[in-house]
Scaffold this active site. Structure first.
Site, PDB file in Angstrom:
ATOM      1  N   ASP A   1       1.046  -1.090  -0.104  1.00 49.13           N
ATOM      2  CA  ASP A   1       0.060   0.065  -0.312  1.00 49.13           C
ATOM      3  C   ASP A   1       1.096   1.257   0.355  1.00 49.13           C
ATOM      4  O   ASP A   1       0.425   2.071   0.840  1.00 49.13           O
ATOM      5  CB  ASP A   1      -0.916   0.331   1.346  1.00 49.13           C
ATOM      6  CG  ASP A   1       0.211   0.037   2.531  1.00 49.13           C
ATOM      7  OD1 ASP A   1       0.656  -0.640   2.857  1.00 49.13           O
ATOM      8  OD2 ASP A   1      -0.904   0.399   3.477  1.00 49.13           O
TER       9      ASP A   1
ATOM     10  N   HIS B   1       9.529  -1.334   9.699  1.00 44.38           N
ATOM     11  CA  HIS B   1       8.405  -2.300   9.078  1.00 44.38           C
ATOM     12  C   HIS B   1       8.316  -2.788   7.981  1.00 44.38           C
ATOM     13  O   HIS B   1       8.881  -4.042   8.117  1.00 44.38           O
ATOM     14  CB  HIS B   1       6.918  -1.202   9.381  1.00 44.38           C
ATOM     15  CG  HIS B   1       6.089  -0.959  10.555  1.00 44.38           C
ATOM     16  ND1 HIS B   1       6.363  -1.576  11.748  1.00 44.38           N
ATOM     17  CD2 HIS B   1       5.934   0.904  10.918  1.00 44.38           C
ATOM     18  CE1 HIS B   1       6.347  -0.192  12.183  1.00 44.38           C
ATOM     19  NE2 HIS B   1       5.560   1.089  12.000  1.00 44.38           N
TER      20      HIS B   1
END
Ligand code: BDR
Ligand code: CA
Length: 332
Positions: free
Chosen positions: A21, A252
């Site tokens: 995303d 992340h």
């Protein structure tokens, strides 16, 4: 702890599919994969999360062009999660355009006609038994691909998924991490499928960081992709500074990429039952890992194919900078 430079790589690159995303840390994951000789990026699917799926595809195409890899197919995936509606982008974290407000040179490529779930299914068959799937956004496309093709798990080599929080708080609610919270039903379907899953949760991603010196090194690089990452990090650092008490950011998505590549190895990743909370109460999106009985060392539960990463062998920050600057030892 191993902080040695990456050693030369000799075997044929493994095919990987990235679902993302895009997103600043997604951009870092993409860059990491493109600069890792161990793997060949054969396709990218996008999903709504940090930005909407169409914007994520645009960002991905622009980054691929910058990296000199406009040939990699990019498919737009799910705009909405399996249940409910896309909650909207997060400009305070990733900027209005998802890449920290920097202007990437627009690629002249367009997304492929098929959607992300179809692209994944096709690539899994083309690379039967060899394809590694990496997810760094909500996993709607993966769940959709599983629904369309129940044979998918048998065709995929492994799945590495950034998401969840096992023993630490969440980052969007007290207990839920963003990717899982944005589509808990899809995460539950991914975990339930019969394939090998490596869950890379906040427990480890928050412990891997970039510093201001790293950002400056990227910004000053003689490489447009590294430079762009350095530039977009300015905005991302702004979000993370209050969390860490100094300028920097969590890693992340690039940690999931590095673990999938094999350049960062999990040192504690027990195979344990994992329940995703799909209720509509305060626990929605929580990843409940059954870590009982692990005090004396990792214990794998028989028959369980989901591993939860709780520790790794080396810090990712220096390795990521090294790969993006091209200072890793010569690759095959
Ligand atoms: C995850 O959520 C997204 O905002 C990041 O890109 C990462 O995939 C972290 O919780
Ligand atoms: Ca992401």
């Amino acid at each position: 702890m191993n902080t040695a430079p990456t050693t030369a790589h000799t075997s044929a690159p493994r095919p990987v599919y990235l679902d993302c995303d895009t997103g600043i840390d997604d951009s870092m994951a993409l860059a990491y994969l493109l600069r890792s000789p161990e793997v060949e990026l054969v396709g990218v699917g996008t999903v709504s999360g940090n930005v909407d799926a169409a914007r994520a595809a645009r960002n991905t195409l622009d980054l691929l062009a910058l990296a000199g890899r406009p040939d990699v197919p990019v498919a737009v995936g799910a705009h909405h999660p399996l249940a409910g509606e896309f909650a909207g982008p997060v400009p305070h974290i990733h900027g209005e355009n998802g890449v920290g407000g920097i202007a990437l040179a627009p690629s002249d490529r367009r997304p492929v006609a098929e959607d992300a779930a179809t692209l994944l299914g096709r690539l899994a068959r083309e690379h039967a038994g060899a394809l590694s799937v990496i997810t760094v956004g909500p996993t709607t496309n993966i769940a959709t691909a599983l629904r369309r093709d129940p044979e998918l798990p048998g065709l995929v080599r492994d799945v590495t998924t950034m998401g969840g929080a096992a023993l630490v708080p969440g980052n969007v609610t007290a207990v839920a991490e963003a990717n899982v919270r944005n589509d808990p039903e899809a995460a539950a379907e991914l975990i339930a499928a019969p394939w090998d899953v490596m869950l890379v949760p906040l427990d480890v991603t928050l412990e891997n960081q970039l510093t201001e010196a790293d950002r400056e090194a990227l910004l000053g690089a003689d490489d447009p992709l590294a430079q762009a990452v350095g530039a977009m990090l300015d905005h991302y650092f702004g979000f993370y500074t209050p969390l860490y008490g100094r300028r920097g950011c969590a890693l992340h998505d690039p940690l999931a990429a590095a673990i999938a590549v094999g350049s960062v190895q999990p040192t504690r990743a027990p195979a344990v039952e994992l329940v995703i909370d799909t209720t509509h109460g305060p626990g929605r999106g929580q990843t409940i890992a059954d870590l009982r009985g692990q005090r004396l060392g990792p214990v794998d539960r028989p028959g369980v194919r989901t591993r939860v990463v709780l520790d790794t062998d080396r810090p990712l920050g220096p390795l990521l900078v090294e790969r993006l600057l091209g200072t890793a030892r010569a690759a095959a």
